[in-house]
Design an enzyme around this catalytic site. Structure first.
Site, PDB file in Angstrom:
ATOM      1  N   ARG A  67      -7.658   2.137  11.091  1.00 43.70           N
ATOM      2  CA  ARG A  67      -7.196   0.775  11.317  1.00 43.70           C
ATOM      3  C   ARG A  67      -8.177  -0.022  12.178  1.00 43.70           C
ATOM      4  NH1 ARG A  67      -1.514   0.922   9.558  1.00 43.70           N
ATOM      5  NH2 ARG A  67      -0.325  -0.643  10.650  1.00 43.70           N
TER       6      ARG A  67
ATOM      7  N   LYS B 125       0.824  -1.226   0.000  1.00 40.11           N
ATOM      8  CA  LYS B 125       0.000   0.000   0.000  1.00 40.11           C
ATOM      9  C   LYS B 125       0.851   1.267   0.000  1.00 40.11           C
ATOM     10  CE  LYS B 125      -1.525  -0.750   4.746  1.00 40.11           C
ATOM     11  NZ  LYS B 125      -0.323  -0.476   5.462  1.00 40.11           N
TER      12      LYS B 125
ATOM     13  N   ARG C 180       0.615  -8.129  13.847  1.00 38.39           N
ATOM     14  CA  ARG C 180      -0.039  -7.207  12.914  1.00 38.39           C
ATOM     15  C   ARG C 180      -1.022  -7.950  11.998  1.00 38.39           C
ATOM     16  NH1 ARG C 180       4.247  -3.950   9.970  1.00 38.39           N
ATOM     17  NH2 ARG C 180       5.727  -5.508  10.647  1.00 38.39           N
TER      18      ARG C 180
ATOM     19  N   ARG D  45      12.852  -2.485   9.362  1.00 32.67           N
ATOM     20  CA  ARG D  45      12.052  -1.755  10.355  1.00 32.67           C
ATOM     21  C   ARG D  45      12.026  -2.546  11.654  1.00 32.67           C
ATOM     22  NH1 ARG D  45       6.389  -0.175   7.517  1.00 32.67           N
ATOM     23  NH2 ARG D  45       5.644  -0.998   9.501  1.00 32.67           N
TER      24      ARG D  45
HETATM   25  P1  AMP Z   1       2.519   0.961   9.149  1.00 33.93           P
HETATM   26  O1  AMP Z   1       3.695   1.706   8.612  1.00 33.93           O
HETATM   27  O2  AMP Z   1       1.222   1.428   8.560  1.00 33.93           O
HETATM   28  O3  AMP Z   1       2.699  -0.532   9.075  1.00 33.93           O
HETATM   29  O4  AMP Z   1       2.431   1.338  10.735  1.00 33.93           O
HETATM   30  C1  AMP Z   1       3.484   1.013  11.624  1.00 33.93           C
HETATM   31  C2  AMP Z   1       2.978   0.987  13.047  1.00 33.93           C
HETATM   32  O5  AMP Z   1       2.479   2.296  13.415  1.00 33.93           O
HETATM   33  C3  AMP Z   1       1.809   0.042  13.322  1.00 33.93           C
HETATM   34  O6  AMP Z   1       2.225  -1.285  13.529  1.00 33.93           O
HETATM   35  C4  AMP Z   1       1.214   0.693  14.583  1.00 33.93           C
HETATM   36  O7  AMP Z   1       1.999   0.428  15.727  1.00 33.93           O
HETATM   37  C5  AMP Z   1       1.335   2.174  14.267  1.00 33.93           C
HETATM   38  N1  AMP Z   1       0.149   2.654  13.516  1.00 33.93           N
HETATM   39  C6  AMP Z   1       0.119   3.103  12.225  1.00 33.93           C
HETATM   40  N2  AMP Z   1      -1.126   3.474  11.866  1.00 33.93           N
HETATM   41  C7  AMP Z   1      -1.910   3.252  12.961  1.00 33.93           C
HETATM   42  C8  AMP Z   1      -3.292   3.438  13.249  1.00 33.93           C
HETATM   43  N3  AMP Z   1      -4.153   3.913  12.315  1.00 33.93           N
HETATM   44  N4  AMP Z   1      -3.743   3.085  14.472  1.00 33.93           N
HETATM   45  C9  AMP Z   1      -2.908   2.625  15.423  1.00 33.93           C
HETATM   46  N5  AMP Z   1      -1.605   2.427  15.229  1.00 33.93           N
HETATM   47  C10 AMP Z   1      -1.086   2.732  14.020  1.00 33.93           C
END
Ligand code: AMP
Length: 211
Positions: free
Chosen positions: A89, A14, A167, A156
């Site tokens: 989310r 994405k 996740r 990461r």
């Molecule tokens: P991502 O880069 O979208 O995979 O996000 C990395 C991490 O940021 C996630 O595993 C969560 O810990 C936090 N995170 C990102 N977006 C959200 C959201 N909408 N709600 C809660 N935590 C989030």
């Protein structure tokens, strides 16, 4: 003005698809995960609050997330529109969002769980310029080194097996119901993430009536 949300399980591409779409149509790409990672890297107060949660692959508190999204959209630097990546989310975040903003479509990228782990564990990021790599699809020419700026490639903190499992579970339990909320409003466009990057982009532009 085009306003989109992009969603899908970890590793579905994405971020890559949002970047391609935003470059082509001058949209602002707002990644909540990137905002959190920036705060962790720069040791801000927010970074200190969320560092462990993000590293474990758990979801950050809804209040913090809603505040971040609200402030970012209040910048109003999105003359041609935006793509929200990684938000909402869970159903509570979706409700907050729909009460305050309207959108044109939700882009849902599908990918089977079996492929997710392999893709995510092979993901690398340049520690200097932030460019994305994948040891299967987009290998650097020189091992562990960014082709563009020579920076060191790193994984990461949350791209480890336990965090990815957390996740994936969260996605099915909490994010999938968000799709039901948007589906009721007939906003969802679903594309197959298990194909070449260019083909995914072509499919989603076609389904968004952009071509
Ligand atoms: P991502 O880069 O979208 O995979 O996000 C990395 C991490 O940021 C996630 O595993 C969560 O810990 C936090 N995170 C990102 N977006 C959200 C959201 N909408 N709600 C809660 N935590 C989030």
């Amino acid at each position: 003005m085009r306003k989109y949300v992009i969603t899908g399980i970890q590793g579905c591409g994405k971020g890559t698809q949002a970047k391609l779409l935003s470059e082509k149509y001058d949209l602002v790409h707002i990644s909540v995960g990137d905002i959190f990672r920036w705060n962790v890297q720069h040791h801000t107060k927010l970074g200190a609050r969320i560092r462990r949660i993000v590293a474990r692959g758990e979801l950050v508190d809804d209040e913090i997330v809603a505040d971040i999204v609200h402030k970012r959209l209040a910048d109003h630097d999105w003359n041609y529109g935006f793509i929200l990546d990684g938000f909402p989310r869970n159903p509570r975040q979706a409700e907050f969002f729909l009460e305050n903003y309207d959108i044109d479509a939700v882009i849902n990228i599908e990918l089977p769980d079996a492929i997710v782990m392999k893709r995510v564990l092979s993901r690398r990021l340049c520690s200097q310029c932030g460019l994305d790599y994948n040891l299967f699809f987009h290998r650097p020419e020189k091992e562990d080194t960014c082709d563009v700026c020579g920076g060191q490639l790193i994984a990461r903190a949350d791209d480890n097996e336990d965090a990815v499992k957390a996740r994936i579970a969260d996605f099915h339990a909490k994010t999938q119901p968000v799709l039901d909320i948007f589906a009721r409003k007939e906003l969802i466009v679903t594309v197959d993430g298990n194909q070449d990057v260019g083909l995914v982009q072509a499919e989603l532009r076609f389904k968004l009536n952009l071509v």
